[in-house]
Each structure stands twice: as C-alpha cells, then as structure tokens.
Design a protein around this motif. Structure first.
Motif, PDB file in Angstrom:
ATOM      1  N   ALA A 227      82.028  29.998  49.685  1.00  0.00           N
ATOM      2  CA  ALA A 227      81.487  31.190  50.341  1.00  0.00           C
ATOM      3  C   ALA A 227      80.263  31.707  49.581  1.00  0.00           C
ATOM      4  O   ALA A 227      79.289  32.164  50.180  1.00  0.00           O
ATOM      5  CB  ALA A 227      82.565  32.261  50.417  1.00  0.00           C
ATOM      6  N   LYS A 228      80.316  31.604  48.265  1.00  0.00           N
ATOM      7  CA  LYS A 228      79.203  32.090  47.447  1.00  0.00           C
ATOM      8  C   LYS A 228      77.933  31.260  47.683  1.00  0.00           C
ATOM      9  O   LYS A 228      76.828  31.792  47.792  1.00  0.00           O
ATOM     10  CB  LYS A 228      79.616  32.010  45.968  1.00  0.00           C
ATOM     11  CG  LYS A 228      78.814  32.893  45.057  1.00  0.00           C
ATOM     12  CD  LYS A 228      79.377  32.888  43.649  1.00  0.00           C
ATOM     13  CE  LYS A 228      78.276  33.223  42.679  1.00  0.00           C
ATOM     14  NZ  LYS A 228      78.506  32.697  41.350  1.00  0.00           N
ATOM     15  N   GLU A 229      78.135  29.957  47.791  1.00  0.00           N
ATOM     16  CA  GLU A 229      76.982  29.068  48.046  1.00  0.00           C
ATOM     17  C   GLU A 229      76.401  29.328  49.444  1.00  0.00           C
ATOM     18  O   GLU A 229      75.177  29.340  49.619  1.00  0.00           O
ATOM     19  CB  GLU A 229      77.420  27.594  47.912  1.00  0.00           C
ATOM     20  CG  GLU A 229      77.613  27.155  46.467  1.00  0.00           C
ATOM     21  CD  GLU A 229      78.455  25.866  46.334  1.00  0.00           C
ATOM     22  OE1 GLU A 229      78.479  25.334  45.211  1.00  0.00           O
ATOM     23  OE2 GLU A 229      79.069  25.417  47.325  1.00  0.00           O
ATOM     24  N   CYS A 230      77.275  29.553  50.400  1.00  0.00           N
ATOM     25  CA  CYS A 230      76.805  29.849  51.766  1.00  0.00           C
ATOM     26  C   CYS A 230      76.025  31.161  51.798  1.00  0.00           C
ATOM     27  O   CYS A 230      75.014  31.284  52.489  1.00  0.00           O
ATOM     28  CB  CYS A 230      77.975  29.926  52.740  1.00  0.00           C
ATOM     29  SG  CYS A 230      78.683  28.315  53.122  1.00  0.00           S
ATOM     30  N   GLU A 231      76.486  32.130  51.043  1.00  0.00           N
ATOM     31  CA  GLU A 231      75.815  33.425  50.983  1.00  0.00           C
ATOM     32  C   GLU A 231      74.402  33.273  50.410  1.00  0.00           C
ATOM     33  O   GLU A 231      73.451  33.892  50.896  1.00  0.00           O
ATOM     34  CB  GLU A 231      76.672  34.396  50.143  1.00  0.00           C
ATOM     35  CG  GLU A 231      76.081  35.774  49.887  1.00  0.00           C
ATOM     36  CD  GLU A 231      75.752  36.543  51.166  1.00  0.00           C
ATOM     37  OE1 GLU A 231      76.193  36.137  52.248  1.00  0.00           O
ATOM     38  OE2 GLU A 231      75.017  37.545  51.054  1.00  0.00           O
ATOM     39  N   SER A 232      74.290  32.433  49.411  1.00  0.00           N
ATOM     40  CA  SER A 232      72.966  32.192  48.822  1.00  0.00           C
ATOM     41  C   SER A 232      72.033  31.518  49.835  1.00  0.00           C
ATOM     42  O   SER A 232      70.860  31.895  49.968  1.00  0.00           O
ATOM     43  CB  SER A 232      73.131  31.341  47.566  1.00  0.00           C
ATOM     44  OG  SER A 232      71.874  30.938  47.115  1.00  0.00           O
ATOM     45  N   MET A 233      72.552  30.553  50.582  1.00  0.00           N
ATOM     46  CA  MET A 233      71.731  29.881  51.614  1.00  0.00           C
ATOM     47  C   MET A 233      71.311  30.880  52.695  1.00  0.00           C
ATOM     48  O   MET A 233      70.180  30.867  53.165  1.00  0.00           O
ATOM     49  CB  MET A 233      72.526  28.727  52.249  1.00  0.00           C
ATOM     50  CG  MET A 233      72.770  27.558  51.317  1.00  0.00           C
ATOM     51  SD  MET A 233      73.468  26.138  52.182  1.00  0.00           S
ATOM     52  CE  MET A 233      75.206  26.408  52.020  1.00  0.00           C
TER      53      MET A 233
ATOM     54  N   GLN B 104      60.126  27.060  44.079  1.00  0.00           N
ATOM     55  CA  GLN B 104      61.091  27.366  43.029  1.00  0.00           C
ATOM     56  C   GLN B 104      62.515  27.043  43.488  1.00  0.00           C
ATOM     57  O   GLN B 104      63.314  26.487  42.726  1.00  0.00           O
ATOM     58  CB  GLN B 104      60.951  28.833  42.649  1.00  0.00           C
ATOM     59  CG  GLN B 104      61.711  29.214  41.393  1.00  0.00           C
ATOM     60  CD  GLN B 104      62.671  30.342  41.678  1.00  0.00           C
ATOM     61  OE1 GLN B 104      62.372  31.247  42.456  1.00  0.00           O
ATOM     62  NE2 GLN B 104      63.836  30.274  41.064  1.00  0.00           N
ATOM     63  N   THR B 105      62.820  27.346  44.742  1.00  0.00           N
ATOM     64  CA  THR B 105      64.156  27.044  45.282  1.00  0.00           C
ATOM     65  C   THR B 105      64.378  25.536  45.329  1.00  0.00           C
ATOM     66  O   THR B 105      65.444  25.046  44.955  1.00  0.00           O
ATOM     67  CB  THR B 105      64.322  27.652  46.695  1.00  0.00           C
ATOM     68  OG1 THR B 105      64.061  29.044  46.625  1.00  0.00           O
ATOM     69  CG2 THR B 105      65.718  27.425  47.230  1.00  0.00           C
ATOM     70  N   ALA B 106      63.363  24.806  45.790  1.00  0.00           N
ATOM     71  CA  ALA B 106      63.511  23.352  45.891  1.00  0.00           C
ATOM     72  C   ALA B 106      63.590  22.706  44.506  1.00  0.00           C
ATOM     73  O   ALA B 106      64.255  21.686  44.326  1.00  0.00           O
ATOM     74  CB  ALA B 106      62.362  22.761  46.690  1.00  0.00           C
ATOM     75  N   ALA B 107      62.928  23.327  43.524  1.00  0.00           N
ATOM     76  CA  ALA B 107      62.930  22.744  42.175  1.00  0.00           C
ATOM     77  C   ALA B 107      64.248  23.016  41.454  1.00  0.00           C
ATOM     78  O   ALA B 107      64.796  22.130  40.807  1.00  0.00           O
ATOM     79  CB  ALA B 107      61.760  23.298  41.362  1.00  0.00           C
ATOM     80  N   SER B 108      64.761  24.242  41.590  1.00  0.00           N
ATOM     81  CA  SER B 108      65.933  24.554  40.765  1.00  0.00           C
ATOM     82  C   SER B 108      67.185  24.920  41.546  1.00  0.00           C
ATOM     83  O   SER B 108      68.230  25.149  40.957  1.00  0.00           O
ATOM     84  CB  SER B 108      65.577  25.665  39.761  1.00  0.00           C
ATOM     85  OG  SER B 108      65.154  26.804  40.466  1.00  0.00           O
ATOM     86  N   GLY B 109      67.118  24.960  42.892  1.00  0.00           N
ATOM     87  CA  GLY B 109      68.306  25.293  43.690  1.00  0.00           C
ATOM     88  C   GLY B 109      69.086  24.052  44.094  1.00  0.00           C
ATOM     89  O   GLY B 109      68.780  22.934  43.672  1.00  0.00           O
ATOM     90  N   THR B 110      70.083  24.280  44.938  1.00  0.00           N
ATOM     91  CA  THR B 110      70.874  23.155  45.469  1.00  0.00           C
ATOM     92  C   THR B 110      70.149  22.566  46.681  1.00  0.00           C
ATOM     93  O   THR B 110      69.190  23.172  47.190  1.00  0.00           O
ATOM     94  CB  THR B 110      72.254  23.648  45.946  1.00  0.00           C
ATOM     95  OG1 THR B 110      72.045  24.597  47.024  1.00  0.00           O
ATOM     96  CG2 THR B 110      73.038  24.310  44.822  1.00  0.00           C
ATOM     97  N   LEU B 111      70.659  21.433  47.165  1.00  0.00           N
ATOM     98  CA  LEU B 111      70.079  20.826  48.373  1.00  0.00           C
ATOM     99  C   LEU B 111      70.174  21.804  49.555  1.00  0.00           C
ATOM    100  O   LEU B 111      69.200  21.991  50.298  1.00  0.00           O
ATOM    101  CB  LEU B 111      70.833  19.524  48.699  1.00  0.00           C
ATOM    102  CG  LEU B 111      70.461  18.809  49.990  1.00  0.00           C
ATOM    103  CD1 LEU B 111      68.988  18.402  50.009  1.00  0.00           C
ATOM    104  CD2 LEU B 111      71.345  17.576  50.190  1.00  0.00           C
ATOM    105  N   GLY B 112      71.320  22.455  49.703  1.00  0.00           N
ATOM    106  CA  GLY B 112      71.510  23.406  50.801  1.00  0.00           C
ATOM    107  C   GLY B 112      70.535  24.578  50.716  1.00  0.00           C
ATOM    108  O   GLY B 112      69.982  25.004  51.729  1.00  0.00           O
ATOM    109  N   GLU B 113      70.324  25.082  49.520  1.00  0.00           N
ATOM    110  CA  GLU B 113      69.380  26.202  49.350  1.00  0.00           C
ATOM    111  C   GLU B 113      67.958  25.762  49.693  1.00  0.00           C
ATOM    112  O   GLU B 113      67.204  26.497  50.343  1.00  0.00           O
ATOM    113  CB  GLU B 113      69.451  26.723  47.912  1.00  0.00           C
ATOM    114  CG  GLU B 113      70.728  27.509  47.621  1.00  0.00           C
ATOM    115  CD  GLU B 113      70.901  27.838  46.143  1.00  0.00           C
ATOM    116  OE1 GLU B 113      71.528  28.861  45.835  1.00  0.00           O
ATOM    117  OE2 GLU B 113      70.421  27.067  45.276  1.00  0.00           O
ATOM    118  N   ALA B 114      67.590  24.560  49.246  1.00  0.00           N
ATOM    119  CA  ALA B 114      66.234  24.051  49.519  1.00  0.00           C
ATOM    120  C   ALA B 114      66.016  23.891  51.027  1.00  0.00           C
ATOM    121  O   ALA B 114      64.938  24.215  51.542  1.00  0.00           O
ATOM    122  CB  ALA B 114      66.027  22.722  48.796  1.00  0.00           C
ATOM    123  N   LEU B 115      67.036  23.412  51.734  1.00  0.00           N
ATOM    124  CA  LEU B 115      66.905  23.252  53.189  1.00  0.00           C
ATOM    125  C   LEU B 115      66.867  24.614  53.886  1.00  0.00           C
ATOM    126  O   LEU B 115      66.114  24.815  54.835  1.00  0.00           O
ATOM    127  CB  LEU B 115      68.075  22.430  53.749  1.00  0.00           C
ATOM    128  CG  LEU B 115      68.122  20.948  53.376  1.00  0.00           C
ATOM    129  CD1 LEU B 115      69.401  20.312  53.922  1.00  0.00           C
ATOM    130  CD2 LEU B 115      66.903  20.192  53.908  1.00  0.00           C
TER     131      LEU B 115
END
Ligand code: HMH
Length: 221
Positions: free
Chosen positions: A189-195, A118-129
C-alpha cells in the motif's frame, strides 16, 4: 477498479483544468499568440530530451525484452515523430524549428524535468512509470477532445498538432497502463501511495507547463 483507473478518476478534475486552460482553448480557437507557441516549443524540446533520458533510466530497471521494447518505442516516438507537432507550431508562428533549440529550462519545465529524472534515477520501476504517465495520457485526452471539437477539420491551423496527439499514442499508453496495474498488484500500500502521489504531481506539472508557455514564464532573476 484497477489502479490506473483509480488514478484517472482522481485526476479527472486536473484533466478538466488542463483542457480548459487558455493555452488549449486558444489553440482550439486558433487565437494562440505567436509568443506562447514559441515559448512552448523552446521549452518542450528541452523537456522531451529529459523525457528520453527518463525512459532510458527506466529501461535500466526492466527485467524483460518486452518491457524494454515498450520504453524503446516511447523513445523512438519522441526522436522520430514528436517533431511534427512542434513543426506545426513553428509554421504557424513563422519561425524555424532549429532556431528554437538550446534554450535553458524555465522554472516549471525545470521542475518537471528534474522530478522525472530524479524519480527514474533513484525510485522504483513503478514510480518511474507513474511519474512519466501523465505526459502521454494528458495529451491523448486533449488531442481526442480537440479533434472532436474541430470535427476533424483539416483546414484548422493546428490540425497537425491535434490529429497527432488525438490518435497516435493510444496502443502504447494502454500497454503501459496494463504494466503499471500489474506492478501495483504486486506492491505494498505504501508503494502504491508513492506511485499515486507522483502521478498526481505529474498531472499538476502538465497544467503548469501549459501555464508556463501561456504566460511566457521565465526566471525573474
Ligand atoms: C510537457 C509535455 N507533456 C507531454 C507531452 C506529450 O508527449 C509533451 N510533448 N510535452
């Protein structure tokens, strides 16, 4: 400290918990039950299918051949090499590898697989990694520590499993760490927190996966 060094530091207590889980300790002592080995391989075969699909979905988010090649290496590693540690477990348990394919996912393996997909399908590249990083990183840590503990003893019944994970993935993991650090530098910072959250959940799921195998977790109904 880089973003991934921070992640590793925060995950240190989880890496410790995983290493001292009875699944790993009994693997080290060569006392792990046949049932746990079989349940692990059944579930891991299916989990690794989900990991291949996760890497493929992540590849669709890449912008360079270099990035695609790294994910491609990860997929090839699973397809061509990662059957070796499974074969080791099957040999010790006295069962055929192919007999264990096609199992439905138990709760922990199901949750972990769905989270990655689900993360790889709908998240960002950073989240998927980030969500897929604990998988190789935790196993490298376990493999290295076990290898040291058994002092490279080739007669250990799990030597193939231990030497496989203790050695093989390091250069690729380091490339992924550099890549994720670069992404983090360009993220809010928000994107980093999600990762960060996804990475920590991935580490927790690595613990849950060994626990699932050890207790032979199944759906109660
Ligand atoms: C659940 C799980 N995590 C990590 C690895 C290492 O690739 C694996 N085979 N299975």
């Amino acid at each position: 400290m880089s973003f991934t060094q921070d992640l590793r530091k925060e995950a240190e207590p989880l890496f410790e918990k995983i290493y001292y889980h009875p699944f790993i300790q009994e693997l080290k002592d060569e006392t792990l039950s046949k049932e746990a080995l079989i349940h692990y391989v059944k579930q891991d075969y299916e989990y690794l299918n989900a990991m291949i699909q996760t890497r493929a979905l992540t590849m669709a988010k890449c912008s360079s051949r270099k990035e695609m090649a790294l994910l491609n290496e990860g997929i090839s590693f699973i397809l061509n090499d990662e059957s070796h540690p499974h074969h080791n477990f099957c040999d010790v348990a006295g069962v055929g590898y192919e007999e264990l394919h096609g199992e439905s996912l138990a709760p922990a393996a199901h949750h972990y697989s769905q989270l990655m997909l689900q993360t790889a399908a709908s998240g960002t590249l950073g989240e998927a990694l980030a969500v897929a990083l604990p998988c190789p990183w935790v196993y490298l840590d376990i493999g290295k520590r076990l290898y040291e503990e058994i002092q490279g003893n080739k007669r250990h019944i799990f030597y193939p499993w231990i030497s496989f994970y203790g050695a093989q993935e390091e250069p690729r993991i380091n490339k992924t760490l550099e890549w994720l650090d670069k992404i983090a530098e360009q993220s809010t910072a928000k994107e980093c927190e999600s990762m960060r959250k996804l990475f920590m959940t991935g580490c927790r799921m690595e613990y849950m996966f060994f626990d699932m195998a050890y207790t032979q977790q199944k759906w109660p109904v």
